[in-house]
Scaffold this active site. Structure first.
Site, PDB file in Angstrom:
ATOM      1  N   LYS A 152     -55.380 -38.501   0.729  1.00 46.46           N
ATOM      2  CA  LYS A 152     -56.255 -38.630   1.902  1.00 46.46           C
ATOM      3  C   LYS A 152     -55.477 -39.179   3.103  1.00 46.46           C
ATOM      4  O   LYS A 152     -55.577 -38.677   4.225  1.00 46.46           O
ATOM      5  CB  LYS A 152     -57.432 -39.550   1.552  1.00 46.46           C
ATOM      6  CG  LYS A 152     -58.291 -39.956   2.720  1.00 46.46           C
ATOM      7  CD  LYS A 152     -59.107 -38.795   3.228  1.00 46.46           C
ATOM      8  CE  LYS A 152     -59.786 -39.127   4.526  1.00 46.46           C
ATOM      9  NZ  LYS A 152     -60.521 -37.999   5.076  1.00 46.46           N
ATOM     10  N   CYS A 202     -60.379 -41.718  12.089  1.00 44.42           N
ATOM     11  CA  CYS A 202     -59.618 -41.268  10.921  1.00 44.42           C
ATOM     12  C   CYS A 202     -58.137 -41.206  11.247  1.00 44.42           C
ATOM     13  O   CYS A 202     -57.349 -42.010  10.788  1.00 44.42           O
ATOM     14  CB  CYS A 202     -60.118 -39.909  10.489  1.00 44.42           C
ATOM     15  SG  CYS A 202     -61.898 -39.864  10.317  1.00 44.42           S
TER      16      CYS A 202
HETATM   17  N1  SAJ Z   1     -56.267 -33.498  18.620  1.00 43.40           N
HETATM   18  C1  SAJ Z   1     -55.274 -33.120  19.511  1.00 43.40           C
HETATM   19  N2  SAJ Z   1     -54.630 -31.923  19.317  1.00 43.40           N
HETATM   20  C2  SAJ Z   1     -54.943 -31.099  18.257  1.00 43.40           C
HETATM   21  C3  SAJ Z   1     -55.950 -31.502  17.348  1.00 43.40           C
HETATM   22  C4  SAJ Z   1     -56.597 -32.704  17.561  1.00 43.40           C
HETATM   23  O1  SAJ Z   1     -54.943 -33.828  20.467  1.00 43.40           O
HETATM   24  O2  SAJ Z   1     -54.336 -30.018  18.147  1.00 43.40           O
HETATM   25  C5  SAJ Z   1     -56.967 -34.799  18.796  1.00 43.40           C
HETATM   26  C6  SAJ Z   1     -58.487 -34.649  18.981  1.00 43.40           C
HETATM   27  O3  SAJ Z   1     -58.820 -34.432  20.336  1.00 43.40           O
HETATM   28  C7  SAJ Z   1     -58.971 -35.988  18.459  1.00 43.40           C
HETATM   29  C8  SAJ Z   1     -57.998 -36.329  17.338  1.00 43.40           C
HETATM   30  O4  SAJ Z   1     -56.851 -35.527  17.586  1.00 43.40           O
HETATM   31  O5  SAJ Z   1     -58.882 -36.998  19.442  1.00 43.40           O
HETATM   32  C9  SAJ Z   1     -58.513 -36.077  15.937  1.00 43.40           C
HETATM   33  O6  SAJ Z   1     -59.271 -34.881  15.872  1.00 43.40           O
HETATM   34  P1  SAJ Z   1     -59.243 -33.870  14.625  1.00 43.40           P
HETATM   35  O7  SAJ Z   1     -60.223 -32.808  14.922  1.00 43.40           O
HETATM   36  O8  SAJ Z   1     -57.862 -33.424  14.348  1.00 43.40           O
HETATM   37  O9  SAJ Z   1     -59.643 -34.745  13.377  1.00 43.40           O
HETATM   38  P2  SAJ Z   1     -60.865 -35.759  13.019  1.00 43.40           P
HETATM   39  O10 SAJ Z   1     -60.374 -37.152  13.243  1.00 43.40           O
HETATM   40  O11 SAJ Z   1     -62.147 -35.374  13.653  1.00 43.40           O
HETATM   41  O12 SAJ Z   1     -61.008 -35.503  11.448  1.00 43.40           O
HETATM   42  C10 SAJ Z   1     -59.888 -35.720  10.584  1.00 43.40           C
HETATM   43  C11 SAJ Z   1     -59.694 -34.454   9.739  1.00 43.40           C
HETATM   44  N3  SAJ Z   1     -58.409 -34.528   9.031  1.00 43.40           N
HETATM   45  C12 SAJ Z   1     -57.520 -33.519   9.096  1.00 43.40           C
HETATM   46  O13 SAJ Z   1     -57.692 -32.517   9.761  1.00 43.40           O
HETATM   47  C13 SAJ Z   1     -56.276 -33.686   8.283  1.00 43.40           C
HETATM   48  C14 SAJ Z   1     -60.855 -34.332   8.749  1.00 43.40           C
HETATM   49  O14 SAJ Z   1     -60.649 -33.260   7.871  1.00 43.40           O
HETATM   50  C15 SAJ Z   1     -60.992 -35.636   7.938  1.00 43.40           C
HETATM   51  O15 SAJ Z   1     -62.107 -35.559   7.055  1.00 43.40           O
HETATM   52  C16 SAJ Z   1     -61.250 -36.764   8.917  1.00 43.40           C
HETATM   53  O16 SAJ Z   1     -60.105 -36.854   9.782  1.00 43.40           O
HETATM   54  C17 SAJ Z   1     -61.417 -38.059   8.111  1.00 43.40           C
HETATM   55  O17 SAJ Z   1     -62.570 -38.477   7.882  1.00 43.40           O
HETATM   56  O18 SAJ Z   1     -60.429 -38.618   7.644  1.00 43.40           O
END
Ligand code: SAJ
Length: 438
Positions: free
Chosen positions: A219, A273
């Protein structure tokens, strides 16, 4: 094993949707939370959080008494712990590594111990430091010396304990809870087997059995992997900007390579997360994790870099009409598009900084909240998006909510200064043009 009733401790973004899916599949769920307002809202059949598809599931679960909101656990066949695991800073030493706070997990253990009976299954879902499932087992052994726990009695134990993290993306939780593959990490193989039989009630993805420590690190590794890759994209966008190159075009073209997949640069990494979990690994192995730490630092510094870009753009607009009182609207505060969650949001940090610099000139449009967070209340006001389009000279796009992207048409923007520090609009146009060409 047959499950007649389960108990879910923590009715937040994960615990509540999980409870609802079990209830949808006919299981009686005692939903426990210490927050009385969540319990009251649920008792009325209403959703305490926003998530696509939640209303009907709550209505069904509450009206059929399949979800019973309670402030304390009751005797059940399985207990799922889905409580927060925040991190804490040592305020006397700002450069110290943040530590995970697992006190809510201990509190959950204390609350289930009195009702635990032989044959029960305990599942931890909260993102946790490696070894937390064993700590739960040890804590329950202390509280219930009459029961045999798996860390000390292995296959002869009376209680089964497994770590089964969720992997869902807010905004698409119900779909992903059902269809994503699920990690099932048992302290013992029997624990993993019994936990699998519970999740199989609604999970259509694969349930992958492993031991609890591997599952715990899995995780953390998944979120650290994403943090490192977003950090790379953010760093690359700074380099591109120094060269005068469009980072989005650069990344798009680079990604045409069959083995390259660079993520999108943004305004920073928020949410509860990815901005938090990598520290859980770093805390245990600070000397072995330079890459994970560098990514965390790169992403944490990102809002400062974005703020300074915005400030330069605002100053240059103001310099062109020095006698005019400018009005600025920030578009979006949540940690990512189309969610109502402001936790660890880089947009909030940027908004705070801009409100200090441009005092009295800033309003904020965030359609997913009804009130600004406390730290912004005194320096800004919440307006709706139409008002922003009508009355503000400068629009600063921090979060590309679908609503904003759909509504920001060329005509409505002709007289506006649009500041788009992470190039969300440019990348949209770029991809739209490409997709039309294909
Ligand atoms: N972000 C970027 N560039 C990207 C992707 C995301 O700047 O290309 C930023 C987003 O704007 C945001 C942050 O990263 O601020 C996180 O967003 P996210 O959509 O990547 O992830 P979370 O935090 O909403 O959810 C994550 C997910 N983990 C992964 O993709 C490995 C989700 O599957 C998990 O269940 C969740 O964390 C968790 O609960 O741990």
């Amino acid at each position: 094993m047959n499950f007649n009733q389960i108990c879910v401790i923590g009715l937040g973004y994960i615990g509540l949707p999980t409870s609802l899916l079990f209830a949808k599949n006919g299981l009686k769920v005692i939903g426990v939370d210490t927050n009385q307002s969540i319990l009251n809202t649920l008792s009325l059949g209403l959703p305490p959080i926003q998530e696509y598809g939640i209303e009907n599931l709550i209505e069904h679960a509450i009206s059929k008494q399949l979800l019973v909101p309670r402030s304390k656990p009751e005797s059940s066949d399985a207990f799922i712990i889905a409580v927060p695991t925040p991190f804490v800073y040592d305020s006397s030493n700002p450069s110290s590594i943040p530590s995970p706070d697992i006190s809510f997990i201990y509190a959950a253990c204390n609350s289930i111990a009195p009702v635990l009976k032989k044959g029960d299954l305990v599942i931890l879902e909260s993102t946790s430091p490696v070894g937390t499932s064993d700590l739960i087992s040890k804590q329950l052994e202390k509280l219930r010396p009459d029961l045999k726990l798996p860390h000390s009695h292995s296959e002869a134990s009376d209680i089964f304990i497994a770590y089964c993290p969720e992997r869902v993306i807010p905004g698409n939780i119900f779909q992903e809870l059902v269809f994503n593959d699920r990690i099932i990490g048992g302290i013992t193989p029997a624990s993993a087997e019994i936990a699998t039989s519970l999740y199989k009630l609604f999970v259509r993805g694969r349930c992958i059995s492993t031991d609890s420590k591997t599952a715990e690190l899995c995780k953390l590794a998944e979120n650290a992997y994403r943090d490192v890759n977003i950090g790379f994209a953010n760093e690359l966008s700074i380099v591109a900007s120094e060269y005068g190159i469009n980072a989005n075009e650069l990344i798009h073209i680079s990604n045409l390579h069959p083995r390259v997949n660079i993520l999108q640069p943004g305004i920073g990494v928020g949410g509860h997360c990815i901005a938090v979990d990598p520290w859980f690994i770093v805390k245990d192995f600070p000397d072995q994790t330079p890459i994970i730490q560098a990514a965390r630092k790169t992403n944490d510094l990102r809002p400062k870099w974005i703020s300074s870009k915005i400030r330069t753009a605002i100053d240059s607009f103001a310099a062109k009409s020095p006698h005019k009182e400018i009005s600025i609207c920030i578009l979006g505060l949540s940690y990512k598009p189309d969610v109502d969650d402001l936790r660890e949001s880089p947009a909030v940090l940027i908004a705070k900084e801009l409100c200090n610099i441009f005092a009295g000139k800033i309003s904020i449009a965030e359609p997913f909240v009804s009130k600004l967070p406390d730290e912004l209340c005194s320096t800004s006001n919440l307006i709706n998006f139409e008002e922003a389009l009508n009355s503000c000279d400068i629009l600063v796009l921090l979060v590309p909510h679908k609503l904003f992207l759909d509504e920001i048409s060329k005509e409505s923007l002709e007289s506006k200064c649009i500041i788009d520090p992470a190039n969300f609009l440019l990348s949209k146009t770029f991809y739209d043009e490409k997709s039309q060409r294909h």
